[in-house]
Design an enzyme around this catalytic site. Structure first.
Site, short mmCIF file in Angstrom:
data_model
loop_
_atom_site.label_atom_id
_atom_site.label_comp_id
_atom_site.label_asym_id
_atom_site.label_seq_id
_atom_site.Cartn_x
_atom_site.Cartn_y
_atom_site.Cartn_z
N LYS A 1 0.61 -1.35 0.14
CA LYS A 1 0.01 -0.01 -0.19
C LYS A 1 0.43 1.13 0.17
CE LYS A 1 -4.42 -1.71 1.06
NZ LYS A 1 -5.74 -1.35 1.67
N LYS B 1 -4.51 -10.88 -6.23
CA LYS B 1 -5.95 -11.15 -6.23
C LYS B 1 -6.42 -9.51 -6.31
CE LYS B 1 -6.55 -7.88 -1.48
NZ LYS B 1 -7.15 -7.92 -0.48
N LYS C 1 -11.20 -4.99 -4.21
CA LYS C 1 -11.88 -3.64 -4.46
C LYS C 1 -11.37 -2.57 -4.68
CE LYS C 1 -13.87 -3.99 0.49
NZ LYS C 1 -12.87 -3.74 1.02
P1 ATP Z 1 -9.07 -3.02 -0.29
O1 ATP Z 1 -9.07 -3.45 -2.26
O2 ATP Z 1 -9.53 -1.62 -0.25
O3 ATP Z 1 -7.22 -3.43 0.16
P2 ATP Z 1 -9.59 -5.77 0.10
O4 ATP Z 1 -10.61 -5.75 -1.14
O5 ATP Z 1 -8.33 -6.02 0.06
O6 ATP Z 1 -9.32 -4.34 0.36
P3 ATP Z 1 -10.55 -6.10 2.94
O7 ATP Z 1 -11.55 -4.85 2.85
O8 ATP Z 1 -8.89 -5.76 3.42
O9 ATP Z 1 -10.66 -6.31 0.95
O10 ATP Z 1 -10.89 -6.97 3.36
C1 ATP Z 1 -11.93 -7.83 3.88
C2 ATP Z 1 -11.36 -9.24 3.84
O11 ATP Z 1 -11.75 -9.91 2.84
C3 ATP Z 1 -10.08 -9.77 4.83
O12 ATP Z 1 -11.23 -11.05 5.26
C4 ATP Z 1 -9.90 -10.43 3.65
O13 ATP Z 1 -9.22 -11.11 3.79
C5 ATP Z 1 -10.74 -10.82 2.59
N1 ATP Z 1 -10.67 -11.29 1.46
C6 ATP Z 1 -9.27 -9.74 0.69
N2 ATP Z 1 -9.51 -9.86 -0.46
C7 ATP Z 1 -9.85 -11.15 -1.22
C8 ATP Z 1 -9.42 -12.35 -1.72
N3 ATP Z 1 -9.26 -11.33 -3.47
N4 ATP Z 1 -9.39 -13.46 -2.04
C9 ATP Z 1 -9.74 -14.41 -0.17
N5 ATP Z 1 -10.57 -13.07 0.31
C10 ATP Z 1 -10.40 -12.10 0.37
#
Ligand code: ATP
Ligand code: LTN
Length: 334
Positions: free
Chosen positions: A116, A198, A201
Site C-alpha cells: 500500500k 489478488k 476492491k
Molecule cells: P482494499 O482493496 O480496499 O484493500 P480488500 O478488497 O483487500 O480491500 P479488505 O476490506 O481488506 O478487502 O478485506 C476484507 C476481508 O476480505 C479480509 O478478511 C480479507 O482477507 C478478505 N479478502 C480480500 N480480498 C480477498 C480475495 N481476493 N480473496 C479472498 N479473500 C479476500
C-alpha cells in the site's frame, strides 16, 4: 448439564467500496455460517479505511452500505453483534497500549504496508504503518478465539498473536491468543484481469473484479473477458493455468462441485461455455443477496437500530477489557 461456553469470533471488513466476490468467498460468506456454533462479533472497520484518503461523504455512505451488505450476506443480528468500529472508542485506547508492545521492525515487515505504501506513495502516513496494531486491538479486546479472514490477513494475525503473548508475559495473562480461521477453498480469489494478483476492491481496473452489486449483464461480461490461456482445456493447475484455475475455484465455491467434477463437466467444451456457466453460478448466488440488500438499505430505522445495539453491546465488553489492561499497565486508578 452446564452447556459448554461457545468460542468467540471476531472479524472485520473495511468500507472502502462495494465488496468484491473475493471478499465474499474469502471472508463474508463464511461469517454467517459460523453464527450457530460460535459467539460472533462482526465489524465495519471504518477507522482502518482512513489509512488511505477517503472522501467523508463517501465514507459515511459506504459504511452504511457495508453494514447493509453484511446483513444481506447472512449476518443475523439476533445471533451476532454487528457494529461500526469508530463507535467503540475502546479499540483506539487499547491500540495505543499495544503499539508500545510492538516493534518498529515487526511492522516494517508487513507486506500489506509495503504494497500500500508503494501504491499510495504520496500518502505513506503513520496510520498505514501502525494499522496492524489497531487490528490486533480489534481482536484482542474481545478475547476472540478465532478470526475468519482471507489468506492476505494471515501475517497481521501472526502479529496480533505475538503482541498478545508479549503483553501476557510482560504483565500477566490477559489476552486470549487468537487463531486465524482461513477457509481451505477460496481464501485467495485472484484478479480476473491479472490472475497472479489478488482480486481487490481498490483495483483501478473494474474488469479485474466482480462486485456483489454488479448486475447480471456486467457479471456475464466480466466473466467473458476474464484472462485464461490458449490451451482450451478446463483443468485445475494454479501455477500454469492461473486464470482458468481461479474461475474453477469461483465456480466450485458457488456450486459446491469438486474440481474433478468440473473438469468432467466441461471436458470437450470450450472456455466460452465454461465462462458462461461460471457467470450464471455467480448470478444465482448473488441475486438474493442483492434483493435483500435493497430491502435493508431502504429500512433505515432497522439498520440504525441494529448498529446502535451492536455498538452498545460491543462497547460494554471492550470497556471492561480496557479497564483491566489499564490497571495492569500501571495507570493510576481513581
Ligand atoms: P482494499 O482493496 O480496499 O484493500 P480488500 O478488497 O483487500 O480491500 P479488505 O476490506 O481488506 O478487502 O478485506 C476484507 C476481508 O476480505 C479480509 O478478511 C480479507 O482477507 C478478505 N479478502 C480480500 N480480498 C480477498 C480475495 N481476493 N480473496 C479472498 N479473500 C479476500
Ligand atoms: N484488516 C482487515 C480488516 C480488519 C479485520 C480486523 C479483520 C480490521 N480489523 C480484525 C479481522 C479482524 C482487512 O480486511 N484488511
Amino acid at each position: 448439564m452446564e452447556q459448554e461456553k461457545k468460542k468467540r469470533i471476531l472479524s472485520g471488513i473495511q468500507p472502502t467500496g462495494t465488496f468484491t466476490l473475493g471478499n465474499y468467498i474469502g471472508a463474508v460468506r463464511n461469517w454467517g455460517k459460523l453464527q450457530d456454533d460460535y459467539e460472533c462479533l462482526y465489524m465495519v472497520a471504518d477507522l482502518h479505511a482512513i489509512t488511505v484518503r477517503q472522501n467523508p461523504a463517501d465514507l459515511r455512505r459506504q459504511t452504511k452500505e457495508a453494514s447493509a451488505l453484511l446483513l444481506a450476506c447472512g449476518i443475523d443480528p439476533k445471533k451476532s453483534l454487528l457494529f461500526v468500529q469508530s463507535q467503540v472508542p475502546a479499540h483506539t485506547q487499547l491500540s495505543w497500549v499495544l503499539s508500545c508492545c510492538t516493534q518498529f521492525g515487526e511492522l516494517s515487515r508487513m507486506t500489506q504496508f509495503k504494497d500500500k505504501s508503494a501504491k499510495h506513495a504520496d500518502n505513506v502516513n503513520a496510520g498505514l504503518f501502525t494499522y496492524p496494531v489497531l487490528m490486533a486491538a480489534d481482536i484482542l479486546i474481545y478475547n476472540a478465539d478465532l478470526v475468519p479472514v482471507g489468506a492476505d490477513q494471515k501475517q497481521h494475525l501472526e502479529l496480533a498473536r505475538n503482541v498478545a503473548q508479549r503483553f501476557n508475559s510482560q504483565y500477566s495473562d490477559t489476552f486470549t491468543i487468537p487463531d486465524p480461521y482461513i477457509a481451505k477453498a477460496g481464501a485467495k480469489i485472484m484478479s480476473l484481469a491479472e490472475p497472479e494478483k489478488k482480486m481487490s476492491k481498490s483495483d483501478e481496473n473494474a474488469n479485474s473484479y466482480i462486485l456483489l452489486l454488479d448486475d447480471p449483464e456486467t457479471i456475464r461480461r466480466k466473466c467473458r473477458r476474464a484472462v485464461t490461456d490458449s490451451d482450451g482445456i478446463v483443468r485445475f493447475d494454479a501455477e500454469n493455468k492461473p486464470g482458468v484455475s481461479n474461475l474453477m475455484t469461483i465456480y466450485s465455491c458457488m456450486t459446491g462441485k469438486e474440481m474433478d467434477e468440473i473438469e468432467t463437466e466441461f471436458s470437450g467444451k470450450g472456455y466460452g461455455d465454461f465462462k458462461d456457466a461460471v457467470a450464471e453460478s455467480i448470478i444465482a448466488e448473488l441475486t438474493p443477496v442483492q434483493q435483500e440488500y435493497q430491502r435493508i438499505l431502504n429500512d433505515k430505522e432497522y439498520l440504525e437500530g441494529v448498529l446502535k445495539e451492536g455498538a452498545q453491546h460491543a462497547q460494554y465488553i471492550a470497556d471492561r477489557l480496557v479497564q483491566k489492561v489499564y490497571r495492569k499497565t500501571g495507570f493510576y486508578q481513581l
